[in-house]
Design an enzyme around this catalytic site. Structure first.
Site, PDB file in Angstrom:
ATOM      1  N   ARG A   1      71.222  -4.554 -23.074  1.00 52.88           N
ATOM      2  CA  ARG A   1      71.197  -5.958 -22.421  1.00 52.88           C
ATOM      3  C   ARG A   1      70.336  -6.242 -23.633  1.00 52.88           C
ATOM      4  O   ARG A   1      71.441  -6.097 -24.503  1.00 52.88           O
ATOM      5  CB  ARG A   1      69.564  -5.923 -21.896  1.00 52.88           C
ATOM      6  CG  ARG A   1      69.842  -5.498 -20.619  1.00 52.88           C
ATOM      7  CD  ARG A   1      68.356  -5.241 -19.343  1.00 52.88           C
ATOM      8  NE  ARG A   1      67.529  -3.980 -20.081  1.00 52.88           N
ATOM      9  CZ  ARG A   1      66.850  -3.599 -19.819  1.00 52.88           C
ATOM     10  NH1 ARG A   1      66.386  -4.074 -18.325  1.00 52.88           N
ATOM     11  NH2 ARG A   1      66.559  -2.134 -20.089  1.00 52.88           N
TER      12      ARG A   1
ATOM     13  N   SER B   1      63.546  -3.650 -13.703  1.00 53.33           N
ATOM     14  CA  SER B   1      63.113  -3.771 -12.984  1.00 53.33           C
ATOM     15  C   SER B   1      62.001  -3.830 -13.378  1.00 53.33           C
ATOM     16  O   SER B   1      60.697  -4.407 -12.177  1.00 53.33           O
ATOM     17  CB  SER B   1      63.130  -1.709 -12.738  1.00 53.33           C
ATOM     18  OG  SER B   1      64.523  -1.904 -12.704  1.00 53.33           O
TER      19      SER B   1
ATOM     20  N   HIS C   1      72.033  -3.455 -13.208  1.00 55.37           N
ATOM     21  CA  HIS C   1      72.020  -1.737 -12.479  1.00 55.37           C
ATOM     22  C   HIS C   1      73.480  -1.915 -11.660  1.00 55.37           C
ATOM     23  O   HIS C   1      74.724  -0.966 -12.186  1.00 55.37           O
ATOM     24  CB  HIS C   1      71.028  -1.083 -11.342  1.00 55.37           C
ATOM     25  CG  HIS C   1      69.828  -0.896 -12.457  1.00 55.37           C
ATOM     26  ND1 HIS C   1      68.310  -1.096 -11.923  1.00 55.37           N
ATOM     27  CD2 HIS C   1      69.863  -0.419 -13.712  1.00 55.37           C
ATOM     28  CE1 HIS C   1      68.029  -0.915 -12.359  1.00 55.37           C
ATOM     29  NE2 HIS C   1      68.435  -0.651 -13.650  1.00 55.37           N
TER      30      HIS C   1
ATOM     31  N   LYS D   1      56.772   6.190 -15.780  1.00 52.39           N
ATOM     32  CA  LYS D   1      56.280   4.859 -15.483  1.00 52.39           C
ATOM     33  C   LYS D   1      55.632   5.112 -14.075  1.00 52.39           C
ATOM     34  O   LYS D   1      55.353   6.039 -12.721  1.00 52.39           O
ATOM     35  CB  LYS D   1      56.909   4.567 -14.989  1.00 52.39           C
ATOM     36  CG  LYS D   1      57.646   4.040 -16.083  1.00 52.39           C
ATOM     37  CD  LYS D   1      59.770   3.457 -15.998  1.00 52.39           C
ATOM     38  CE  LYS D   1      60.287   3.456 -16.962  1.00 52.39           C
ATOM     39  NZ  LYS D   1      61.867   2.709 -16.818  1.00 52.39           N
TER      40      LYS D   1
HETATM   41  P1  ADP Z   1      64.917   3.830 -17.765  1.00 51.59           P
HETATM   42  O1  ADP Z   1      66.235   4.596 -18.549  1.00 51.59           O
HETATM   43  O2  ADP Z   1      64.783   3.200 -18.989  1.00 51.59           O
HETATM   44  O3  ADP Z   1      64.303   4.169 -16.574  1.00 51.59           O
HETATM   45  P2  ADP Z   1      66.382   1.840 -16.216  1.00 51.59           P
HETATM   46  O4  ADP Z   1      66.057   2.919 -15.199  1.00 51.59           O
HETATM   47  O5  ADP Z   1      65.680   0.944 -16.299  1.00 51.59           O
HETATM   48  O6  ADP Z   1      65.828   2.312 -17.024  1.00 51.59           O
HETATM   49  O7  ADP Z   1      67.472   1.475 -15.942  1.00 51.59           O
HETATM   50  C1  ADP Z   1      68.789   2.642 -16.837  1.00 51.59           C
HETATM   51  C2  ADP Z   1      70.079   1.999 -17.547  1.00 51.59           C
HETATM   52  O8  ADP Z   1      70.533   0.690 -16.947  1.00 51.59           O
HETATM   53  C3  ADP Z   1      69.943   2.027 -18.808  1.00 51.59           C
HETATM   54  O9  ADP Z   1      70.651   2.100 -19.429  1.00 51.59           O
HETATM   55  C4  ADP Z   1      69.267   0.155 -18.505  1.00 51.59           C
HETATM   56  O10 ADP Z   1      69.381  -0.089 -20.372  1.00 51.59           O
HETATM   57  C5  ADP Z   1      70.307   0.132 -17.602  1.00 51.59           C
HETATM   58  N1  ADP Z   1      69.951  -1.985 -17.601  1.00 51.59           N
HETATM   59  C6  ADP Z   1      68.689  -2.560 -16.835  1.00 51.59           C
HETATM   60  N2  ADP Z   1      68.587  -2.809 -16.587  1.00 51.59           N
HETATM   61  C7  ADP Z   1      70.158  -3.869 -17.152  1.00 51.59           C
HETATM   62  C8  ADP Z   1      70.974  -5.474 -16.683  1.00 51.59           C
HETATM   63  N3  ADP Z   1      69.688  -6.230 -16.306  1.00 51.59           N
HETATM   64  N4  ADP Z   1      71.825  -5.078 -17.340  1.00 51.59           N
HETATM   65  C9  ADP Z   1      72.537  -3.869 -17.548  1.00 51.59           C
HETATM   66  N5  ADP Z   1      71.893  -2.913 -17.981  1.00 51.59           N
HETATM   67  C10 ADP Z   1      70.713  -2.746 -17.449  1.00 51.59           C
END
Ligand code: ADP
Length: 164
Positions: A91, A129, A17, A41
């Site tokens: 990803r 995460s 992130h 979640k």
């Molecule tokens: P969500 O919006 O599903 O709750 P997250 O909070 O896990 O998702 O992630 C927020 C954003 O960051 C999303 O666009 C997700 O694809 C991206 N993201 C999460 N982990 C990574 C990573 N390891 N590398 C690049 N982008 C990521």
């Protein structure tokens, strides 16, 4: 002036992130990290904690990134902040279909807002995460996958859980 929103649950913030936010800060005048208050979640960290972890982890030189909480539609938040871009990280293949569907829905609701997808850096391609929480819960620390402050927060949370 182009303002972008980077929305997500960030439960917890990972180096994947952080990498996306820092790279986005070089592309846009302002980046607003939007921490989703009520994702569907089970959360490990409250919204205030997730925001504090973001603020502490941002490198000192990155001055155009701010952090806000939000509920409801991301496009409404973008309008509220006068932002014209949504940033998302991509990803491996698994993210694509979800992001495409979300993007088409967002564009139908708000054609004035464009989404920009940044490809994950190689070292964070398989980092999520969810996986961090799972592995941590089973007793293995993936300390090199999260910022140092998140590492500390996860360790504390685990000790509380053990005591509770
Ligand atoms: P969500 O919006 O599903 O709750 P997250 O909070 O896990 O998702 O992630 C927020 C954003 O960051 C999303 O666009 C997700 O694809 C991206 N993201 C999460 N982990 C990574 C990573 N390891 N590398 C690049 N982008 C990521």
């Amino acid at each position: 002036m182009v303002r972008a929103i980077y929305p997500g649950s960030f439960d917890p913030l990972t180096l994947g992130h952080l990498d996306i936010a820092v790279r986005a800060s070089k592309l846009f005048d302002e980046v607003i990290v939007a921490v989703y208050d009520a994702p569907p979640k089970r959360l490990l960290f409250e919204t205030e904690e997730r925001m504090a972890l973001w603020r502490e982890a941002l490198p000192p030189g990155v001055t155009n990134v701010s952090v806000v909480p939000y509920k409801g539609l991301t496009v409404d938040l973008a309008h509220q902040f006068d932002a014209s871009v949504l940033v998302r990280g991509l990803r491996a293949l698994s993210d694509f279909e979800y992001e495409l569907e979300m993007n088409l829905t967002n564009r139908r609701m708000a054609p004035d807002i464009e989404s920009v997808f940044l490809m994950s850096s190689h070292e964070y391609l398989y980092l999520s995460s969810t996986r961090i929480k799972e592995v941590w819960g089973l007793g293995h620390k993936l300390a090199d996958m999260v910022p140092a402050n998140v590492n500390r927060a996860l360790t504390e949370r685990l000790q509380q859980t053990d005591r509770g």
